[in-house]
Write an enzyme that holds these catalytic residues in place. Structure first.
Site, mmCIF file in Angstrom:
data_model
loop_
_atom_site.group_PDB
_atom_site.id
_atom_site.type_symbol
_atom_site.label_atom_id
_atom_site.label_comp_id
_atom_site.label_asym_id
_atom_site.label_seq_id
_atom_site.Cartn_x
_atom_site.Cartn_y
_atom_site.Cartn_z
ATOM 1 N N SER A 92 -8.500 11.911 -0.948
ATOM 2 C CA SER A 92 -9.104 10.980 -0.006
ATOM 3 C C SER A 92 -9.925 11.758 1.036
ATOM 4 C CB SER A 92 -8.026 10.099 0.614
ATOM 5 O OG SER A 92 -8.575 9.014 1.318
ATOM 6 N N ASN A 116 -9.557 10.929 -5.619
ATOM 7 C CA ASN A 116 -9.783 9.667 -4.901
ATOM 8 C C ASN A 116 -10.797 9.866 -3.776
ATOM 9 O OD1 ASN A 116 -6.724 9.778 -5.849
ATOM 10 N ND2 ASN A 116 -7.390 7.649 -5.979
ATOM 11 N N HIS A 236 -4.946 4.247 -5.400
ATOM 12 C CA HIS A 236 -5.339 5.252 -4.414
ATOM 13 C C HIS A 236 -4.327 6.377 -4.228
ATOM 14 C CE1 HIS A 236 -7.765 6.845 -1.187
ATOM 15 N NE2 HIS A 236 -6.715 6.895 -0.391
#
Length: 259
Positions: A92, A116, A236
């Site tokens: 992320s 991600n 996620h």
């Protein structure tokens, strides 16, 4: 697995978990989490690698950055762990930092994994993440319910509970600062991706609505030695929810990055 707290070492204002011996693997978590988000990877890969997993500035045991930091300021703080060559993997916001490190520390990064990662958000996604950032005041404890619902749906799990606890306990100011940086970034630019000199793995979940498979494929197409891996049933929090697939992909990738 059990998401237990690990002992930390310190490099200046940066706290990090270390485990194992061998080629270095640097793991960078996302906003609101902490080094333990990589527990499944640390457990599986520390037999083959020296793993360093820092807490982002303003998270866990790491001191916050001052002023109004940019993504590069997070990278600079974490770069102190690049005192020898490493494979750098991020999740992320950590993926954005990993790609920035690979772009700016080419002599020290042997390979980069972006899990991600976002790239050219849609207008709707961009507005949604910026609205969430604008709601944060930096003083009130984070309400994790919306993020937990996006990440895990409604099914209870140890991973869901661990993320709930980490988000609930994160420093509100550190979280606001990091989330604001994350919300206002749009992923690496084309020129930086095209200039990468190391192998690059772009990996995400097939059920991921924000860091989509199309984003990972687009970045892999631009990187000279880019490759893409999609875990079709994951979303996620893929490193926590689908560790077997993630660990296998990281092991294969890391072994291919060795000189």
């Amino acid at each position: 697995m059990t998401w237990t707290t690990r002992q930390r070492s310190e490099a200046g204002a940066l706290a990090y978990v270390s485990a194992g011996r061998g080629p270095r693997l640097l793991l960078i978590h996302g906003v609101g989490l902490r080094a333990e988000a990589w527990n499944a990877q640390i457990a599986a890969l520390s037999d083959c690698f020296e793993i360093l997993a820092p807490d982002l500035p303003g998270h866990g045991g790491s001191a916050a950055l001052s002023g109004a930091p940019r993504l590069q300021d997070y990278s600079e703080r974490i770069a102190r762990l690049l005192d020898r060559p490493a494979i750098v993997v991020g999740h992320s916001m950590g993926a954005m930092i990993a790609l920035d490190l690979a772009s700016r520390y080419q002599d020290q990064v042997r390979g980069v994994g972006a899990l991600n990662a976002i790239f050219r958000r849609s207008p709707a996604a961009r507005n949604a993440v910026r609205e969430r950032a604008a709601e944060l005041d930096g003083m009130t404890a984070v309400d994790p319910s919306a993020a937990i619902a996006r990440w895990f749906g409604t099914e209870p799990s140890p991973e869901r509970l661990a993320c709930h606890d980490w988000l609930s306990g994160v420093d509100p100011a550190g979280y606001r600062t990091a989330y604001s940086v994350f919300a206002n970034e749009d992923g690496p630019n084309d020129a930086d991706l095209m200039a990468l000199t190391c192998p690059a793995l772009f990996m995400t979940g097939g059920l991921e609505p924000n860091s989509t498979p199309a984003m990972s494929r687009a970045m892999a197409d631009l990187a000279p030695d880019g490759m893409v891996k999609v875990v079709e049933e994951a979303a996620h929090m893929m490193p926590m929810t689908h560790p077997t697939a993630v660990n296998r992909a990281l092991l294969d990738f890391a072994e291919g990055c060795q000189p």
